[in-house]
Design a protein around this motif. Structure first.
Motif, PDB file in Angstrom:
ATOM      1  N   HIS A 297     -36.089 -14.976 -47.907  1.00 38.78           N
ATOM      2  CA  HIS A 297     -37.480 -14.172 -47.899  1.00 38.78           C
ATOM      3  C   HIS A 297     -38.487 -14.253 -48.867  1.00 38.78           C
ATOM      4  CE1 HIS A 297     -36.273 -11.928 -51.983  1.00 38.78           C
ATOM      5  NE2 HIS A 297     -35.224 -12.216 -51.249  1.00 38.78           N
ATOM      6  N   LYS A 298     -37.884 -15.763 -49.849  1.00 37.81           N
ATOM      7  CA  LYS A 298     -38.626 -16.202 -51.139  1.00 37.81           C
ATOM      8  C   LYS A 298     -39.789 -17.512 -50.462  1.00 37.81           C
ATOM      9  CE  LYS A 298     -36.124 -14.370 -54.576  1.00 37.81           C
ATOM     10  NZ  LYS A 298     -34.447 -15.097 -55.553  1.00 37.81           N
TER      11      LYS A 298
ATOM     12  N   ASP B 154     -39.632  -4.463 -40.314  1.00 35.40           N
ATOM     13  CA  ASP B 154     -39.700  -4.766 -41.960  1.00 35.40           C
ATOM     14  C   ASP B 154     -38.453  -3.503 -42.510  1.00 35.40           C
ATOM     15  OD1 ASP B 154     -40.501  -4.740 -44.789  1.00 35.40           O
ATOM     16  OD2 ASP B 154     -42.131  -3.241 -43.860  1.00 35.40           O
TER      17      ASP B 154
ATOM     18  N   ASP C 185     -41.002  -4.422 -47.509  1.00 39.19           N
ATOM     19  CA  ASP C 185     -42.378  -3.942 -47.703  1.00 39.19           C
ATOM     20  C   ASP C 185     -43.120  -4.245 -46.867  1.00 39.19           C
ATOM     21  OD1 ASP C 185     -44.770  -3.643 -49.513  1.00 39.19           O
ATOM     22  OD2 ASP C 185     -43.672  -3.031 -50.736  1.00 39.19           O
ATOM     23  N   THR C 186     -43.817  -3.474 -46.295  1.00 38.86           N
ATOM     24  CA  THR C 186     -45.000  -3.520 -45.478  1.00 38.86           C
ATOM     25  C   THR C 186     -46.568  -4.419 -46.072  1.00 38.86           C
ATOM     26  OG1 THR C 186     -44.175  -1.553 -44.006  1.00 38.86           O
ATOM     27  CG2 THR C 186     -46.439  -2.429 -43.595  1.00 38.86           C
ATOM     28  N   ASN C 187     -46.887  -3.989 -47.821  1.00 41.88           N
ATOM     29  CA  ASN C 187     -47.858  -4.657 -47.100  1.00 41.88           C
ATOM     30  C   ASN C 187     -47.592  -6.603 -48.121  1.00 41.88           C
ATOM     31  OD1 ASN C 187     -48.588  -1.546 -48.866  1.00 41.88           O
ATOM     32  ND2 ASN C 187     -49.982  -2.735 -47.624  1.00 41.88           N
ATOM     33  N   ASP C 188     -46.544  -6.190 -48.530  1.00 40.53           N
ATOM     34  CA  ASP C 188     -46.188  -7.193 -49.888  1.00 40.53           C
ATOM     35  C   ASP C 188     -45.757  -8.874 -47.385  1.00 40.53           C
ATOM     36  OD1 ASP C 188     -46.298  -6.674 -51.923  1.00 40.53           O
ATOM     37  OD2 ASP C 188     -43.529  -7.071 -51.954  1.00 40.53           O
ATOM     38  N   TYR C 189     -45.188  -7.967 -46.844  1.00 40.10           N
ATOM     39  CA  TYR C 189     -44.784  -8.975 -45.744  1.00 40.10           C
ATOM     40  C   TYR C 189     -46.089  -8.703 -44.915  1.00 40.10           C
ATOM     41  CZ  TYR C 189     -40.389  -9.768 -47.686  1.00 40.10           C
ATOM     42  OH  TYR C 189     -39.051 -10.193 -48.589  1.00 40.10           O
ATOM     43  N   TRP C 190     -46.908  -8.285 -45.339  1.00 42.19           N
ATOM     44  CA  TRP C 190     -48.234  -7.632 -43.824  1.00 42.19           C
ATOM     45  C   TRP C 190     -48.675  -9.088 -43.261  1.00 42.19           C
ATOM     46  CZ3 TRP C 190     -48.534  -4.643 -40.399  1.00 42.19           C
ATOM     47  CH2 TRP C 190     -49.609  -4.721 -39.386  1.00 42.19           C
TER      48      TRP C 190
ATOM     49  N   SER D 170     -46.605   2.052 -46.461  1.00 44.71           N
ATOM     50  CA  SER D 170     -47.925   1.456 -47.481  1.00 44.71           C
ATOM     51  C   SER D 170     -47.975   1.547 -48.409  1.00 44.71           C
ATOM     52  CB  SER D 170     -48.640   0.662 -46.398  1.00 44.71           C
ATOM     53  OG  SER D 170     -49.285   2.282 -45.709  1.00 44.71           O
TER      54      SER D 170
END
Length: 337
Positions: free
Chosen positions: A203-204, A223, A226-231, A250
Motif C-alpha cells: 500500500h506504500k 477500500d 481510508d477513502t480520501n487517502d486512496y481516492w 471520508s
C-alpha cells in the motif's frame, strides 16, 4: 446480569475507560430473542464509538458497546418465528441498541443466523460483522456474481484486517475473482496469501506495485482503510465501467466527478444500514449469516480469529481495544466468556 461499558469517552489507558456493572436481565418482546453470550469479538467500530460517543459528557447510564457475539437463545418474543429456545446463534447486532459486551443481549431475530456447528464458539464469534460487511460490499453493493464475473480482478485495500480477511476469501473462493490485496509487513503478507490472495501489493507504493503485478487497470476496488487517502489512486486504477466501494467514510468530500469519464460506479457499504432503518429486506442479514455458517462448516472459508482472551473482564476488553487501536492487528480478536 454483568455488563461492561463506559459513561464518558476516555483514553483506553484510563482506569475508567471501561467499567463493570450489573443491570437487570432484559425480557424479549416482538421479534427479539434473548441470547446468553458465550464469546464476543471486537471491531474498529467499537473503539471509534468508545472514543467519540460520550466526549465531554457523563452519561446517566453506562453505554454498552460490542457488535459480534455467539451464544444460546434463552428466551424469545411473541412474534419470533426463526429461532427457538436452545438454538446456538451468531450475529453482529444493531449499532443503535445496547451491544454485546454483556452476559445477555436482546437482538432482532432478522439479523441473527444459526451458528456454525463444526467450529468453536471462539472461531464463530470472530465472523458476523466482518462477514456481513464483506458479503454486502461484494454481492449487494457491487453485485458480483460468479456466473458473469469469474476471473475478473479485484483490489482489496486492507487485506489483513478483519473485513479484508473475509473479503479475500469470498472474492476468491466464492466469486472466483483474481484477488490483489494490500499488505506490507511479512506477517500480513503471509496471512493474505494463506487465505487466498493471488497477488500481494504494498500500500506504500500501490500504483507501481499493481502495475508490477501485471495489471494496468482493475475491474473492482474495495477500500477498507481510508477513502480520501486512496481516492486518486483508485480513480486511476479502476477500469472504465468498473466499480469502487468503500466502508471507511471520508473526512473530506469525495470528488465523484473524477469517475465520470470512465462511467465508474461508486458505493458506500455500512453493515448497520438494514437494522438502523428497519429496511424491507432486513431479514437478508439472517440469510447471509446462514450462508456464512454453511461456508464455515464446509471449510470453504475459515475463521479469521488471530488472538483470544480467555475471560470477559474489564482488563481483557481494555487490552483488546489497545491492540485494535495500534492499527497492527491481523484478523480478529475474540474474548471468551
Amino acid at each position: 446480569m454483568k455488563a461492561i461499558g463506559f459513561k464518558t469517552s476516555l483514553p483506553i489507558e484510563n482506569e475508567d475507560s471501561f467499567i463493570e456493572f450489573e443491570i437487570i436481565k432484559p425480557k424479549p418482546k416482538g421479534k427479539e430473542i434473548l441470547v446468553k453470550i458465550n464469546a464476543i469479538s471486537v471491531n474498529p467500530v467499537d473503539f471509534k464509538i468508545r472514543q467519540n460517543s460520550a466526549k465531554d459528557i457523563v452519561l446517566a447510564e453506562p453505554k454498552i458497546i460490542g457488535w459480534d457475539a455467539v451464544g444460546i437463545v434463552e428466551a424469545i418474543g411473541d412474534d419470533v418465528s426463526l429461532f427457538k429456545v436452545g438454538d446456538e446463534v451468531f450475529y453482529a447486532g444493531d449499532v443503535t441498541k445496547q451491544g454485546s459486551n454483556a452476559t445477555y443481549q436482546l437482538v432482532d431475530e432478522r439479523i441473527v443466523g444459526f451458528a456454525p456447528k463444526n467450529i468453536s464458539n471462539t472461531e464463530a464469534a470472530a465472523m458476523p460483522l466482518t462477514s456481513l460487511t464483506a458479503w454486502e460490499i461484494l454481492f449487494d453493493r457491487i453485485r458480483i456474481s460468479k456466473e458473469k464475473d469469474k476471473g475478473k480482478s479485484i483490489l482489496i485495500i486492507g487485506g489483513a484486517g478483519g473485513v479484508g480477511s473475509v473479503a479475500i476469501q469470498l472474492a476468491k473462493k466464492i466469486a472466483g475473482l483474481t484477488v490483489l490485496a494490500t499488505a506490507s509487513r511479512n506477517e500480513t503478507t503471509d496471512w493474505c496469501k494463506q487465505i487466498g490472495a493471488d497477488h500481494i501489493v504494498n500500500h506504500k507504493d500501490l500504483m507501481n506495485d499493481v502495475r508490477k503485478a501485471g495489471f494496468e487497470h482493475l475491474d473492482y476496488i474495495v477500500d477498507f482503510v481510508d477513502t480520501n487517502d486512496y481516492w486518486d489512486i483508485m480513480v486511476e486504477l479502476i477500469k472504465p465501467q468498473g466499480h469502487i466501494a468503500s466502508i471507511t467514510g471520508s473526512s473530506e468530500p469525495i470528488v465523484l466527478n473524477k469517475l465520470k469519464s470512465k462511467s465508474v460506479s461508486f458505493s458506500w457499504e455500512f453493515m448497520f444500514t438494514r437494522s438502523m432503518f428497519q429496511t424491507d429486506d432486513m431479514i437478508e442479514q439472517h440469510h447471509i449469516l446462514n450462508k456464512i455458517s454453511a461456508l464455515l462448516d464446509s471449510e470453504q472459508i475459515v475463521s479469521t480469529v488471530s488472538h483470544t482472551f480467555k475471560s470477559f473482564t474489564v482488563e481483557n476488553l481494555k487490552e483488546a481495544h489497545k491492540l485494535l487501536e495500534s492499527g497492527k492487528t491481523i484478523g480478529k480478536i475474540v474474548i471468551e466468556y
